[in-house]
Design an enzyme around this catalytic site. Structure first.
Site, PDB file in Angstrom:
ATOM      1  N   LYS A 168       0.805  -1.187   0.000  1.00  0.00           N
ATOM      2  CA  LYS A 168       0.000   0.000   0.000  1.00  0.00           C
ATOM      3  C   LYS A 168       0.858   1.265   0.000  1.00  0.00           C
ATOM      4  O   LYS A 168       0.358   2.363  -0.282  1.00  0.00           O
ATOM      5  CB  LYS A 168      -0.870   0.024   1.279  1.00  0.00           C
ATOM      6  CG  LYS A 168      -1.772  -1.144   1.433  1.00  0.00           C
ATOM      7  CD  LYS A 168      -2.454  -1.104   2.808  1.00  0.00           C
ATOM      8  CE  LYS A 168      -3.162  -2.409   3.103  1.00  0.00           C
ATOM      9  NZ  LYS A 168      -3.524  -2.528   4.522  1.00  0.00           N
ATOM     10  N   GLY A 169       2.114   1.122   0.379  1.00  0.00           N
ATOM     11  CA  GLY A 169       2.962   2.297   0.654  1.00  0.00           C
ATOM     12  C   GLY A 169       3.054   3.311  -0.475  1.00  0.00           C
ATOM     13  O   GLY A 169       3.168   4.504  -0.229  1.00  0.00           O
ATOM     14  N   GLU A 210       7.459   2.524  -6.319  1.00  0.00           N
ATOM     15  CA  GLU A 210       7.626   2.038  -4.950  1.00  0.00           C
ATOM     16  C   GLU A 210       7.770   3.230  -4.001  1.00  0.00           C
ATOM     17  O   GLU A 210       8.220   4.310  -4.407  1.00  0.00           O
ATOM     18  CB  GLU A 210       8.863   1.115  -4.920  1.00  0.00           C
ATOM     19  CG  GLU A 210       9.297   0.601  -3.577  1.00  0.00           C
ATOM     20  CD  GLU A 210       8.297  -0.304  -2.865  1.00  0.00           C
ATOM     21  OE1 GLU A 210       7.142   0.149  -2.673  1.00  0.00           O
ATOM     22  OE2 GLU A 210       8.662  -1.414  -2.463  1.00  0.00           O
ATOM     23  N   ASP A 211       7.405   3.047  -2.744  1.00  0.00           N
ATOM     24  CA  ASP A 211       7.523   4.150  -1.788  1.00  0.00           C
ATOM     25  C   ASP A 211       8.975   4.427  -1.389  1.00  0.00           C
ATOM     26  O   ASP A 211       9.449   5.546  -1.472  1.00  0.00           O
ATOM     27  CB  ASP A 211       6.648   3.901  -0.539  1.00  0.00           C
ATOM     28  CG  ASP A 211       6.915   2.559   0.141  1.00  0.00           C
ATOM     29  OD1 ASP A 211       7.750   1.767  -0.353  1.00  0.00           O
ATOM     30  OD2 ASP A 211       6.267   2.284   1.172  1.00  0.00           O
ATOM     31  N   ASP A 226      15.070   0.469   0.742  1.00  0.00           N
ATOM     32  CA  ASP A 226      15.839   0.364   1.978  1.00  0.00           C
ATOM     33  C   ASP A 226      16.969  -0.634   1.707  1.00  0.00           C
ATOM     34  O   ASP A 226      17.969  -0.273   1.091  1.00  0.00           O
ATOM     35  CB  ASP A 226      14.855  -0.090   3.066  1.00  0.00           C
ATOM     36  CG  ASP A 226      15.416  -0.081   4.468  1.00  0.00           C
ATOM     37  OD1 ASP A 226      16.494   0.482   4.674  1.00  0.00           O
ATOM     38  OD2 ASP A 226      14.780  -0.644   5.370  1.00  0.00           O
ATOM     39  N   PHE A 262      13.413   5.900  10.496  1.00  0.00           N
ATOM     40  CA  PHE A 262      12.119   5.308  10.118  1.00  0.00           C
ATOM     41  C   PHE A 262      11.121   6.433   9.866  1.00  0.00           C
ATOM     42  O   PHE A 262      10.796   7.211  10.771  1.00  0.00           O
ATOM     43  CB  PHE A 262      11.607   4.352  11.203  1.00  0.00           C
ATOM     44  CG  PHE A 262      10.423   3.577  10.720  1.00  0.00           C
ATOM     45  CD1 PHE A 262      10.584   2.484   9.874  1.00  0.00           C
ATOM     46  CD2 PHE A 262       9.130   3.951  11.069  1.00  0.00           C
ATOM     47  CE1 PHE A 262       9.489   1.781   9.389  1.00  0.00           C
ATOM     48  CE2 PHE A 262       8.023   3.259  10.587  1.00  0.00           C
ATOM     49  CZ  PHE A 262       8.208   2.167   9.747  1.00  0.00           C
ATOM     50  N   ASP A 282       3.598   3.937   6.278  1.00  0.00           N
ATOM     51  CA  ASP A 282       2.898   3.685   7.535  1.00  0.00           C
ATOM     52  C   ASP A 282       3.823   3.216   8.649  1.00  0.00           C
ATOM     53  O   ASP A 282       4.960   2.813   8.424  1.00  0.00           O
ATOM     54  CB  ASP A 282       1.858   2.577   7.334  1.00  0.00           C
ATOM     55  CG  ASP A 282       2.498   1.197   7.242  1.00  0.00           C
ATOM     56  OD1 ASP A 282       3.463   1.045   6.460  1.00  0.00           O
ATOM     57  OD2 ASP A 282       2.075   0.279   7.968  1.00  0.00           O
ATOM     58  N   ARG A 288      -0.432   6.939   7.084  1.00  0.00           N
ATOM     59  CA  ARG A 288      -0.326   7.003   5.616  1.00  0.00           C
ATOM     60  C   ARG A 288      -0.925   8.296   5.064  1.00  0.00           C
ATOM     61  O   ARG A 288      -0.542   8.766   3.994  1.00  0.00           O
ATOM     62  CB  ARG A 288      -1.064   5.821   4.974  1.00  0.00           C
ATOM     63  CG  ARG A 288      -0.449   4.464   5.228  1.00  0.00           C
ATOM     64  CD  ARG A 288      -1.063   3.428   4.300  1.00  0.00           C
ATOM     65  NE  ARG A 288      -0.853   2.058   4.739  1.00  0.00           N
ATOM     66  CZ  ARG A 288       0.228   1.330   4.483  1.00  0.00           C
ATOM     67  NH1 ARG A 288       1.232   1.864   3.824  1.00  0.00           N
ATOM     68  NH2 ARG A 288       0.320   0.089   4.912  1.00  0.00           N
TER      69      ARG A 288
HETATM   70  P1  5GP Z   1      13.587  -3.167   1.455  1.00  0.00           P
HETATM   71  O1  5GP Z   1      13.121  -4.471   0.900  1.00  0.00           O
HETATM   72  O2  5GP Z   1      14.205  -2.259   0.421  1.00  0.00           O
HETATM   73  O3  5GP Z   1      14.485  -3.352   2.652  1.00  0.00           O
HETATM   74  O4  5GP Z   1      12.332  -2.471   2.089  1.00  0.00           O
HETATM   75  C1  5GP Z   1      11.391  -1.820   1.338  1.00  0.00           C
HETATM   76  C2  5GP Z   1      10.092  -1.736   2.082  1.00  0.00           C
HETATM   77  O5  5GP Z   1      10.296  -1.585   3.486  1.00  0.00           O
HETATM   78  C3  5GP Z   1       9.333  -0.497   1.659  1.00  0.00           C
HETATM   79  O6  5GP Z   1       8.487  -0.771   0.569  1.00  0.00           O
HETATM   80  C4  5GP Z   1       8.578  -0.134   2.903  1.00  0.00           C
HETATM   81  O7  5GP Z   1       7.362  -0.833   2.940  1.00  0.00           O
HETATM   82  C5  5GP Z   1       9.442  -0.621   4.031  1.00  0.00           C
HETATM   83  N1  5GP Z   1      10.264   0.458   4.611  1.00  0.00           N
HETATM   84  C6  5GP Z   1      11.601   0.614   4.551  1.00  0.00           C
HETATM   85  N2  5GP Z   1      12.012   1.712   5.215  1.00  0.00           N
HETATM   86  C7  5GP Z   1      10.886   2.268   5.709  1.00  0.00           C
HETATM   87  C8  5GP Z   1      10.620   3.452   6.492  1.00  0.00           C
HETATM   88  O8  5GP Z   1      11.506   4.239   6.873  1.00  0.00           O
HETATM   89  N3  5GP Z   1       9.324   3.697   6.792  1.00  0.00           N
HETATM   90  C9  5GP Z   1       8.303   2.889   6.407  1.00  0.00           C
HETATM   91  N4  5GP Z   1       7.064   3.233   6.775  1.00  0.00           N
HETATM   92  N5  5GP Z   1       8.508   1.772   5.680  1.00  0.00           N
HETATM   93  C10 5GP Z   1       9.774   1.473   5.334  1.00  0.00           C
END
Ligand code: 5GP
Length: 187
Positions: free
Chosen positions: A48-49, A104-105, A108, A158, A165, A171
């Protein structure tokens, strides 16, 4: 919603304002319009992000694009990635031969996007690019993940708001802010 809202009391600070977001999303839309001139890409919203970013971005792109939606889960309700990606909702349409842009939001570790990239390439996309609202380059584990379009690089904190969220909340904040650790460190 303005910054007097009670929701803002849970933030340590605002990191990116709604005005900054609006400018960058407009710029990105114009860039994608130029890059895909004469083509009809499919933009895939990762639920949903990315939903708030997605709805603003598609309206800034002047192309005969189509939209599709995918839901995945990698976090649960914690603030640290689990490293395990689950597909919760698949696309409605095939992407064989299509120019795909994943929206994508936040990137990370890169695990989620790496997984999605592999899935969509296997399905025969003609081309594939990634557009992310936020990037935390310091936390990248998948070093060779190419993120083609990024609106903002942010530090390792974070963040919530503008679609992002914590435990399904925040959100709807129009700005992006750093969540107070007190919120997620509660017993
Ligand atoms: P990755 O697979 O790149 O480690 O993580 C990506 C997903 O982790 C993002 O789509 C998101 O849902 C979540 N995420 C990573 N960092 C954050 C953050 O700082 N805040 C939030 N709300 N979600 C995050």
């Amino acid at each position: 919603m303005n910054e007097n809202s009670k929701l803002y009391e849970d933030l340590d600070r605002i990191l990116v304002t709604r005005e900054e977001i609006s400018l960058k999303v407009q710029e990105l839309g114009e860039r994608i319009t130029r890059d895909y001139e004469g083509r009809s890409p499919v933009l895939i919203c990762i639920l949903k992000g990315a939903c708030v970013f997605f709805t603003d971005l598609v309206r800034a792109i002047d192309l005969p694009l189509t939209m599709d939606f995918m839901a995945i889960s990698s976090y649960g309700s914690a603030t640290k990635t689990s490293g395990v990606v689950r597909l919760l909702k698949d696309l409605d349409e095939p992407i064989l031969g299509r120019d795909v842009i994943i929206v994508e939001d936040i990137v990370d570790s890169g695990v989620t996007l790496n997984f999605l990239r592999q899935v969509l390439i296997q399905r025969g996309a003609a081309s594939l690019k990634i557009a992310a609202l936020l990037d935390k380059p310091a936390r990248r584990k998948i070093k060779d993940l190419k993120v083609d379009y990024v609106c903002f690089d942010i530090p390792d904190a974070f963040v919530v708001g503008y679609g992002l969220d914590y435990d399904q909340r925040y959100r709807n904040l129009p700005d992006i802010g750093v969540l107070s650790p007190a919120i997620y460190e509660k017993p």
